[in-house]
Design an enzyme around this catalytic site. Structure first.
Site, mmCIF file in Angstrom:
data_model
loop_
_atom_site.group_PDB
_atom_site.id
_atom_site.type_symbol
_atom_site.label_atom_id
_atom_site.label_comp_id
_atom_site.label_asym_id
_atom_site.label_seq_id
_atom_site.Cartn_x
_atom_site.Cartn_y
_atom_site.Cartn_z
ATOM 1 N N LYS A 11 -11.503 0.189 -1.137
ATOM 2 C CA LYS A 11 -11.467 1.639 -1.283
ATOM 3 C C LYS A 11 -10.886 1.958 -2.656
ATOM 4 C CE LYS A 11 -7.517 1.715 1.942
ATOM 5 N NZ LYS A 11 -7.813 0.629 2.888
ATOM 6 N N SER A 50 0.813 -1.217 0.000
ATOM 7 C CA SER A 50 0.000 0.000 0.000
ATOM 8 C C SER A 50 0.845 1.264 0.000
ATOM 9 C CB SER A 50 -0.975 -0.033 1.180
ATOM 10 O OG SER A 50 -1.866 1.059 1.140
ATOM 11 N N HIS A 51 0.768 2.030 1.081
ATOM 12 C CA HIS A 51 1.437 3.329 1.169
ATOM 13 C C HIS A 51 2.831 3.224 1.793
ATOM 14 C CE1 HIS A 51 -0.712 2.375 4.775
ATOM 15 N NE2 HIS A 51 -0.079 3.298 5.468
ATOM 16 N N ASP A 108 -1.946 6.556 -3.463
ATOM 17 C CA ASP A 108 -0.868 5.775 -2.857
ATOM 18 C C ASP A 108 -0.349 4.725 -3.834
ATOM 19 O OD1 ASP A 108 -3.050 4.076 -2.821
ATOM 20 O OD2 ASP A 108 -2.583 3.221 -0.861
ATOM 21 N N ASP A 115 -5.548 2.744 -4.019
ATOM 22 C CA ASP A 115 -6.837 2.704 -3.322
ATOM 23 C C ASP A 115 -7.056 3.898 -2.389
ATOM 24 O OD1 ASP A 115 -5.033 1.882 -1.381
ATOM 25 O OD2 ASP A 115 -6.173 0.112 -0.762
ATOM 26 N N ARG A 116 -5.982 4.620 -2.026
ATOM 27 C CA ARG A 116 -6.132 5.793 -1.155
ATOM 28 C C ARG A 116 -6.034 7.071 -1.991
ATOM 29 N NH1 ARG A 116 -3.907 4.388 4.632
ATOM 30 N NH2 ARG A 116 -3.894 2.134 4.495
ATOM 31 N N ASP A 158 -0.802 1.500 -4.378
ATOM 32 C CA ASP A 158 -1.675 0.565 -5.077
ATOM 33 C C ASP A 158 -2.991 1.197 -5.546
ATOM 34 O OD1 ASP A 158 -2.535 0.720 -2.365
ATOM 35 O OD2 ASP A 158 -3.582 -1.196 -2.551
#
Length: 564
Positions: free
Chosen positions: A393, A121-122, A292, A296-297, A294
């Protein structure tokens, strides 16, 4: 087609004790996956073994990742092991790259038994960075706790794994590849797919692309700046926002996915998305957003870098939800937020008489409500927003939702947010992250804190800071009973709720790769003073939060790593 069938092997192995997936899967430093013998293989076999063989046989699975270092190596192993574990078809993003929202979309589209998402992710990437593996279920969303616990239990007792070591997949060419395997009647199929197209088609059916194209490239178009932070969102931004909706190519920055995210920390907040923040300051852009690793954010900015807090973002989308055609057709079934997220969304739910759910942190809780037809829109304070079109998300979805509101209301981001505060009042919200804290010290602090707030004498206690007095009305360890299946999730965060509705929340987070992250969330509602500085307004509560927990003393930390 290979001339001779490929050999399937069963390889002995020994278990590792530390393969427990958190809310976002298994995350470790890259060197852990590289240096520990069969570490990757063990976890992948544990995922496959958690699925009944009858369900695996001939099934379809989706695989993709955010392009970070070790991604191609992991995909090759996953495909070899999928073939040996009875999976019939693998769908993989071109070059192995696919955003988390797109993986959720494809799992649902192809009725796959699940998806393996390769992302941390982030968190930073590269050889010295992090790597992660997450299993998404057949609904396209993160696996429920019962599944992740089963994977963990298998990983602790694993003795062997199945693999087809001779199988080699070409990730560079879109199309179908077939392989004959020994003792298998049907060939094993791998489909390399355009990572963007199916997901883009989904968005076309949600938003009014003609109206968005007019907003972004028409006669009176706005100027936007989108930062993909060298993560997976870049190709999606270029295809959808630039090629299809007409944004100038230079509107999109850092769009080439890189194994180390260009040395950046791919976390879309004010601290890390500095390229975007700096470029927004002079006022030449009307709208800014960052994603981010991937995809999703998301972070939303207005002109001159006006920051939209994620808690406010989901509340504003909720209040303007019918600017999005999809919801005009489906109606709105419910709103939800994670427990630490501010109560801004609650006020919209109350005004519109739409059911509001408060869940633990983790998108799987939202997914359960969506699967039951109870939820349409949800968000988390950690820069996550989404709808029921998928079960993750979705950063780009959130950006298009905001652009739809701008197209309809013809106001600036700042004016829309300030109008929202005037209408509902404002929930001032902040989060302090203390990262890489000694895990024993962090757990001990949380245990002592829980004992303190559980004492009956704690309720009604008064805390005075400057001219403000806060009285405790309720204190607990948040517990959630899922309204769909009645499962109970305990120990989801320590809450102190004051008589004026202000809240202090303490959580230990499981999204890091080493050490513990202690998070303190502070939420305070104001009806009149709505245009003040967030940190100034929340300073008294922050003082109380640190005094009650003695966090600096207990952890040896003088201040947070990140403030959002």
């Amino acid at each position: 087609m290979e001339n001779s069938p490929l050999q399937l092997l069963t390889v002995p192995t020994a278990p590792y004790p530390d393969q427990r997936p958190g809310t976002s899967g298994l995350r470790k430093k890259v060197y852990v996956f590289q240096s520990r013998r069969n570490y990757l293989h063990n976890f992948i076999q544990s995922i496959f073994s958690s699925i009944d063989l009858r369900d695996r046989q001939g099934s379809t699975m989706v695989v993709g990742g955010d392009g970070r270092f070790f991604n191609p190596t992991a995909i090759e192993v996953i495909v070899q092991m999928a073939a040996a574990n009875g999976v019939g078809r693998m769908i993989i993003g071109h070059h192995g790259i696919m955003s988390t929202p797109a993986i959720s979309c494809l799992v649902r589209k192809y009725k796959a038994i699940g998806g393996i998402v390769l992302t941390a992710s982030h968190n930073p990437g590269g050889p010295d960075g992090d790597f992660g593996i997450k299993f998404n279920a057949a609904n396209g969303g993160p696996a429920k706790e019962a599944v992740t616990m089963k994977i963990f239990q298998i990983s602790r007792t694993i003795e062997e794994f199945a693999i087809c070591p001779g199988l080699r997949v070409d990730l560079t060419t879109v199309g179908k590849q077939t392989f004959d395997l020994e003792n298998k009647f049907k060939p094993f199929t791998v489909e390399i797919v355009d990572s963007v197209e199916s997901y883009a088609n989904l968005l076309r059916n949600i938003f009014d692309f003609a109206a968005l194209k007019e907003l972004l490239s028409g006669e009176n178009h706005i100027k936007i700046r989108i930062d993909s932070m060298h993560g997976v969102a870049g190709p999606y931004v270029r295809r959808i926002l630039c090629e299809e909706l007409g944004c100038p190519v230079n509107s999109a920055i850092n769009c080439v996915p890189m194994e180390d995210f260009g040395g950046q920390h791919p976390d879309p907040n004010l601290m890390y998305a500095t390229d975007l923040v700096d470029s927004m300051r002079d006022g030449q852009y009307d709208f800014g957003a960052a994603f981010d690793g991937d995809g999703d954010r998301n972070m939303i900015l207005g002109k001159h870098g006006f920051f939209v807090a994620p808690s406010d973002s989901v509340a504003v989308i909720a209040d303007n939800i019918f600017c999005i055609p999809y919801f005009q057709h489906t109606g709105v079934r419910g709103f939800a937020r994670s427990m630490p997220t501010s109560a801004a969304l609650d006020r919209v739910a109350k005004a519109t008489k739409i059911e509001l759910y408060e869940t633990p942190t983790g998108w799987k809780f939202f997914g359960n409500l969506m699967d039951a037809g109870m939820l349409s829109l949800c968000g988390e304070e950690s820069f996550g927003t989404g709808g029921d079109h998928i079960r993750e998300k979705d950063g780009l979805w959130a950006v298009l939702a905001w652009l739809s509101i701008l197209a309809t209301r013809k106001q600036s981001v700042e004016d829309i947010v300030k109008d929202h505060w005037l209408k509902y009042g404002r929930n001032y919200f902040t989060r302090y992250d203390y990262e890489n804290v000694d895990i024993d010290a962090a757990c001990e602090m949380m245990e002592d804190l829980e004992i303190m707030i559980a004492d009956k004498s704690f309720v009604k206690q008064r805390f005075a800071v400057e001219d403000k007095i806060f009285q405790v009305e309720k204190a607990d360890n948040f517990e959630y009973t899922d309204p769909v299946d009645s499962t109970i999730s305990r120990n989801q965060g320590l809450r102190i709720i004051f008589s004026d509705g202000s809240r202090i929340i303490y959580r230990l987070s499981g999204s890091g790769s080493d050490g513990a992250t202690v998070r303190i969330y502070i939420d305070s509602y104001e009806k009149e003073q709505i245009f003040e500085d967030t940190q100034v307004m929340l300073a008294p509560l922050a003082t109380i939060a640190l005094k009650i927990s003695q966090l600096h003393h207990r952890t040896g930390r003088s201040g947070p790593s990140v403030i959002t």
